[in-house]
Design an enzyme around this catalytic site. Sequence first.
Site, mmCIF file in Angstrom:
data_model
loop_
_atom_site.group_PDB
_atom_site.id
_atom_site.type_symbol
_atom_site.label_atom_id
_atom_site.label_comp_id
_atom_site.label_asym_id
_atom_site.label_seq_id
_atom_site.Cartn_x
_atom_site.Cartn_y
_atom_site.Cartn_z
ATOM 1 N N HIS A 170 -52.972 42.452 63.980
ATOM 2 C CA HIS A 170 -53.859 41.454 64.625
ATOM 3 C C HIS A 170 -52.912 41.036 65.805
ATOM 4 C CE1 HIS A 170 -56.512 38.191 65.118
ATOM 5 N NE2 HIS A 170 -55.535 37.317 64.988
ATOM 6 N N GLN A 209 -35.789 26.605 67.376
ATOM 7 C CA GLN A 209 -34.601 25.624 67.981
ATOM 8 C C GLN A 209 -35.170 24.298 68.163
ATOM 9 O OE1 GLN A 209 -33.559 26.239 71.948
ATOM 10 N NE2 GLN A 209 -31.244 26.341 71.334
ATOM 11 N N SER A 210 -34.547 23.482 67.489
ATOM 12 C CA SER A 210 -35.116 22.071 67.372
ATOM 13 C C SER A 210 -34.724 21.218 68.948
ATOM 14 C CB SER A 210 -34.581 21.392 66.267
ATOM 15 O OG SER A 210 -34.897 19.928 66.357
ATOM 16 N N GLN A 211 -35.412 20.782 69.604
ATOM 17 C CA GLN A 211 -35.176 19.930 70.716
ATOM 18 C C GLN A 211 -34.756 18.448 70.038
ATOM 19 O OE1 GLN A 211 -38.911 19.998 73.123
ATOM 20 N NE2 GLN A 211 -37.774 21.762 74.516
ATOM 21 N N ARG A 249 -52.744 39.927 71.644
ATOM 22 C CA ARG A 249 -51.876 39.649 72.470
ATOM 23 C C ARG A 249 -51.563 40.762 73.486
ATOM 24 N NH1 ARG A 249 -52.374 34.247 72.703
ATOM 25 N NH2 ARG A 249 -52.246 33.368 70.451
ATOM 26 N N LEU A 282 -47.408 31.522 70.006
ATOM 27 C CA LEU A 282 -47.328 32.569 68.932
ATOM 28 C C LEU A 282 -47.504 31.634 67.531
ATOM 29 C CD1 LEU A 282 -43.716 33.940 69.861
ATOM 30 C CD2 LEU A 282 -45.901 35.253 69.280
ATOM 31 N N ARG A 292 -36.331 14.155 74.640
ATOM 32 C CA ARG A 292 -37.259 15.388 74.672
ATOM 33 C C ARG A 292 -38.385 15.405 75.033
ATOM 34 N NH1 ARG A 292 -38.635 17.228 68.673
ATOM 35 N NH2 ARG A 292 -39.161 15.175 67.862
ATOM 36 N N ASN A 314 -46.023 40.009 58.123
ATOM 37 C CA ASN A 314 -46.359 41.243 57.286
ATOM 38 C C ASN A 314 -46.843 42.236 58.431
ATOM 39 O OD1 ASN A 314 -49.391 41.011 57.435
ATOM 40 N ND2 ASN A 314 -48.695 39.556 55.738
ATOM 41 N N SER A 335 -54.978 45.759 53.038
ATOM 42 C CA SER A 335 -54.012 45.017 52.074
ATOM 43 C C SER A 335 -52.928 45.635 51.991
ATOM 44 C CB SER A 335 -54.873 44.295 51.084
ATOM 45 O OG SER A 335 -55.018 45.610 50.078
#
Length: 231
Positions: free
Chosen positions: A171, A99-101, A176, A88, A149, A165, A66
Amino acid sequence: MKVKLISATQNPIDLMWTAARTCYSEKSPIDIWDETRDVPKDEFKQEIEDKRWKLVKKVLDSGHQSVAEHVYFTFAIEGISRACSHQLVRHRHCSFSQQSQRYVNLKDKAEYVTPESLKNNLLFDKTLRDITATYEVLIETGIKPEDARAILPNACCTNLVMSCNLRELFHICNERLCAKAQSEIRAVVKAMKDEVVYQLPFLIPYLQPKCEKFGYCTESKTCGRKANKDA
């Protein structure tokens, strides 16, 4: 694909040391933290830092992680696929700004990530060209990016800012960096790890695939790096 560490908690050892000592000391955390701000003479500074890290390492290695949740990192990540970003965001203890499509018009700007197994695949290449052409026609005929889109594939590139964090970064690396993870996200997380250990090399033993953490493979079929637990 590019990854850059753009922000990190200052004095992470002192911070984790303060958190660890707070659990076992009659002193207040304010007094403990103030101790770390009394900068010693240079000849004693490294000795004190080593002593504090020794305690933090003991706590982390005992499984009481912790204290690592107080240390934060923020990464700028660009040029990854939407498929990778969807992986992710499953790490729910992280924060993301992507980033917004919907608002970003990708006409003449759409780029794609091609998996190694699909490089020089004519059908894949043609499909992406057709999708791009259709998207651009939709935009030119007045369809808003938020609707056009819908035709874009998981291979479409995206950019994001990601914060997590230290405990969650442990983890993420455990999962990964595993050879069984998909190659793109493995490359992204390795780049994140490299950015962190460049500044904080003492974290190298913790930012490893899970087989290194446990000493055995937890997957149903091992890559060969480590044997399964019951093998």
